[in-house]
Design an enzyme around this catalytic site. Structure first.
Site, PDB file in Angstrom:
ATOM      1  CE1 TYR A 442       0.649  -0.009   4.419  1.00  0.00           C
ATOM      2  CE2 TYR A 442      -1.669  -0.415   4.771  1.00  0.00           C
ATOM      3  CZ  TYR A 442      -0.406  -0.244   5.273  1.00  0.00           C
ATOM      4  OH  TYR A 442      -0.209  -0.306   6.608  1.00  0.00           O
ATOM      5  CD  GLU A 443      -0.668   4.896   1.904  1.00  0.00           C
ATOM      6  OE1 GLU A 443      -0.866   5.615   0.927  1.00  0.00           O
ATOM      7  OE2 GLU A 443      -1.526   4.693   2.778  1.00  0.00           O
ATOM      8  N   GLY A 444       1.483   2.891  -2.677  1.00  0.00           N
ATOM      9  CA  GLY A 444       2.384   2.728  -3.828  1.00  0.00           C
ATOM     10  C   GLY A 444       3.234   1.486  -3.615  1.00  0.00           C
TER      11      GLY A 444
END
Lengths: 593, 593
Positions: A442-444
């Site tokens: 997550y978050e890229g």
């Protein structure tokens, strides 16, 4: 269920001895009143709070998970979460690094960072509820109107309200340019927003009286792709004139996900059905504003894996000292017992030291970057602010990807120390592995971080930011290169610095001819640079340790030596992989896979 | 929930083109009647059975898990497991590689191996119920009395009864010398066994009418340590004179474990309270007898991870072709769609090819070893049998540790291809990662495998077994070294072979002076040798592929090239780690960690 003791001594080493943080803060009028006593006191109080209030909810929260009631569209968090959150708010912990203007305590990011490590060691799933609020706070502070700041920032600062990021839709996560949620302007200056979001962490829960969603959507006639995305503030309850939560807004949770880990955190499908929102910043500039949030979140994810690495290490260490099994290869070490504690075995030590070195490396690294953020925000010298900002930009994807990759490795090694018991839920180790796994995604994803580093942060400015950072390393190598007691650290550091320079140029040249070369090299490349950073920090820490007496410094030195003997050699593999080019990846037609 | 199609084409390539298995089997009168038609037919029927009957129970079995009823001390397996097992027994699948003397089908181990891969791709948790029966069968066949064989082998061969290994106790797993379970001789020639065992896979379940436990315990006045352990046959129901299950024996399940994965398999605490047992082999020679079981189980664990790697790859591949997200770095590849399928991205391909190469490498490797087992058991030439046995001994720990390490890496990469969806249970990918994790632990942790390889299998015979295998590689390199089309494979193979020789001697020399050196080097050493084996097999497979036309061979060649470009470079790291010695591991006092 296991144990956690905040590593205050090592945090103090990093803050006071490695970073000289009080001197650094003195240079910033904003932090004029922050001295060593305040720092140490916050660390000690933070340790107590996280150990006694948050940690005991970690395992039970994992087993119980969150519950969604479709009738009321409400989420019940695991037993104890809500009460712990009240203590967190009442204790002023949410407000630690928020500005005094908005009810915060105005303490530096670098100190909040240490507290955030403790929170994540104690309970990643719980810490994600307040963790996202801080990103929302930062984003609104930078891009919100004065009115928005007045209404929302104090509530986010105290933690009375929490925040979320609503980006992902079922058909797009990485590729936000494809998103479909729509915002229609209303006569009163607000927007009516409709769409469906997924994977919204803490999107719905019972811990705070209001939830402030930051939502990406398209305004009418927005350009296609990522240049047509706007950012909106969408509260769960619309604040009344008195600033208290009022009317229920048209945003609601439709379901929560069953996941591999972080069971204590609600991962929500959020449906917006004409929800009332207010634009943050300019139309079509939403991604830009969201990046403030995103960058904070990326650093936060790195800290999550540091936290997990530390707590997994502490438990594996305790087990390795307690569990007796087989004799040492060099003869009995506990002849009074039927077998030796397993910490005598070289490979058990390798597993433990891997986690220890990755925890201590990540602690130094993330604290260094947090201090750069303080300088970026508050240093009086514009030149220093600019330089700090460049370093933060360069190092953020490395924090996110390198620390989370290492956290995955380290928690798995710590679980392995337990043998069969590691696989059993009761012992708590397998939860750390499951929780750690999300941090690579997550978050890229970590691939996206690698492309951000190599493509945007390095090749796009012809390596200027990297060169600046490399000059610091070069100076250190030159200053200490003739010191024989340091050569075991400085020599490999210098070599790796040179190799990174060469490798960067080589990939840059290849990328001119074939853009796939960037994608082919990015993932191993990021890890090489990560090791360069860790080599630099471990060499510096070893230098300090060599100049001091005592057990703590002996251990620090041994950890640095282990790092160079056992973890640094990964660079030999990574450089070969990064240089191997795109041909072996791209040759095969997709249909022939 | 996902998909699985047995990779019959690649299995046929390995069996017929790579191993020339029908020729090999012709040399063994025992398998005189096994021809290519029989092999292909079994593969096809096995594919049908595993795809249609076993695979559909994988995800549901994980979500439902096993249920233990303390009142009746019984375990209920997930819905559908019992019925599928009946089909498995009725279809004769359990009997595939068992001897015709005991009701088996007498087919070769190398063919059973392919079927076992399919079973594990379809459902590792389910496959563990019959998986252990085969080890019990082998152990009894080699060490049981004629009477024991007569009563038990036909039931184990058909699968009407299942088997377990009862080794571990709460205070000892790796260190079996510490075990405390006791066996008291009875007047009727049986033994009365009392003790508590943990981590007994399939220790209790509802799938078969009887369960045959092979239990390690101590007889009165047994020597201390591992030389005082005996092996006993302890049936759940004591067979009547007619061979049918009779009186309930004093062995019962006390609880089942909550685990990270393999939820569909019951991991049981087994309590023996004066249970009636019969000794297998001689008193105090139990470990020796158990090793037959253990070696079969270790090969089986490698196959479990091969199975998971294959099925995770298939699903990740399907997702990567279907999911559209971002444009290719070299320009749109699906201009008619809003984004390109993610298989265009180099790093997605890296993840997929990692799994593909590890699956194909493991398939070739495990099939090779399975054929060696056939030769060990049935080749008319004693010299050949001996040589095959030596190779199996050498390669077994590599099968166990190298394939399971790689399976952990590969399933995690395949999960990563899914981005956020990979972390969600519904998609099924995170289960493969959780299931794969146990394989690094049970049947001897991967550290234990490494010590077995380096210490027992290599250094104890002064490298004789390794040298023999190395000669095969040397011959291949000499035969093909001048063929330019092969040099990209043969050159790195030859180099690695030389490096392994040098590394082995170096560690051997160091170990003379300091036994900790073996423990310090063993884990990276095993992986270096694993890569040597894969380099050898990929070079051979590439040679075959180069001589043929068609898509299958193009893909095989591309996979081999990917292997040498991206996976083989790990050896550069591993050799440095293996050479770094014990000092960095042993220097720190346990109290200073």
């Amino acid at each position: 269920m296991g144990q956690y003791v905040a590593p205050i001594r090592d945090m103090q080493f990093v803050l006071h001895e490695f970073l000289g943080v009080t001197e650094e803060l003195k240079a910033m009028p904003h932090y004029a009143e922050v001295d060593a006593d305040i720092i140490n006191q916050v660390l000690e109080e933070g340790a107590k709070f996280t150990q006694e209030v948050i940690f005991p909810l970690n395992h039970s929260g994992d087993r119980e998970g969150c519950h969604f009631d479709p009738a009321t569209k409400s989420v019940t968090t695991p037993k104890g979460f809500k009460d712990a959150y009240k203590q967190y708010v009442d204790g002023g912990w949410a407000a630690l690094a928020c500005d005094t203007d908005f009810g915060g305590q105005g303490l530096p990011v670098v100190l909040n960072n240490s507290f955030y490590e403790m929170l994540n060691s104690a309970n990643q799933a719980w810490s994600m509820y307040p963790g996202l609020s801080h990103g929302a706070y930062e984003c609104l502070k930078e891009h919100g109107t004065d009115e928005q700041k007045k209404v929302y920032l104090p509530k986010l600062a105290t933690g009375e309200w929490t925040g979320t990021m609503c980006l992902t839709e079922a058909h797009c996560g990485t590729d936000l340019g494809m998103l479909r949620s729509k915002a229609i302007p209303q006569a009163d200056g607000s927007w009516s927003i409709t769409g469906n979001k997924i994977f919204i962490s803490a999107g719905e829960h019972d811990m705070a009286e209001n939830i402030i969603h930051l939502v990406l959507a398209r305004v009418p006639d927005a350009p296609e792709g990522s240049k047509g995305i706007s950012l909106f503030l969408v509260p769960k309850f619309i604040p009344n004139a008195d600033g208290q939560p009022g009317e229920r807004n048209g945003i609601a949770c439709g379901a929560i996900e069953e996941k591999m880990g972080i069971h204590g955190n609600s991962t929500c499908q959020m449906n917006l059905d004409g929800a009332k929102g207010w634009i943050i910043g300019q139309p079509n500039k939403g991604l830009n504003a969201m990046f403030v949030f995103m960058n904070a979140a990326r650093l936060g994810v790195g800290m999550q894996s540091l936290g997990l690495t530390e707590v997994a290490y502490q438990n594996a260490l305790a087990y390795a000292k307690d569990r007796i099994q087989m004799r040492s290869l060099s003869g009995p070490k506990a002849p009074d017992k039927p077998a030796d504690p397993i910490i005598v075995h070289p490979d058990v030590r390798r597993m433990l030291l891997t986690a220890k070195a990755y925890a201590e490396g990540a602690r130094a690294f993330s604290s260094y970057v947090a201090l750069q953020i303080d300088r970026e925000l508050h240093h009086p010298d514009e030149e220093v602010r600019k330089e700090a900002a460049d370093e933060v930009a360069l190092l953020t994807p490395i924090i996110k990807a390198f620390i989370t990759d290492n956290g995955w490795i380290a928690t798995s090694e710590c679980m392995q120390v337990y043998g069969g018991h590691g696989y059993i839920a009761e012992w708590g180790m397998e939860q750390y592995v499951r929780d750690a796994r999300i941090n690579l995604i997550y978050e890229g994803t970590n691939t996206i971080q690698s492309l951000d580093l190599l493509g945007r942060k390095i090749l796009m400015d012809n390596g200027a930011k990297l060169r600046k950072f490399g000059e610091k390393i070069k100076s250190f190598v030159e200053e200490n290169g003739l010191d024989e007691s340091l050569s075991e650290f400085v020599t490999p550091l210098g070599e790796l610095g040179d190799k990174v320079t060469k490798l960067t140029m080589e990939i840059g040249m290849k990328a001119f001819q074939n853009p796939e070369e960037v994608g082919a090299a990015a993932v191993p490349y990021l890890r090489v640079v990560g090791h360069m950073v860790y080599s630099y920090f471990f060499a510096q820490m070893a230098k300090i340790a060599l100049s001091k007496e005592g057990d703590f410094y002996k251990a620090k030195l041994a950890t640095a030596r282990f790092y160079f003997a056992r973890l640094y050699p990964e660079t030999a593999m990574l450089i070969r992989q990064a240089r191997s080019g795109s041909a072996s990846l791209m040759a095969l037609d997709a249909d022939l896979f």
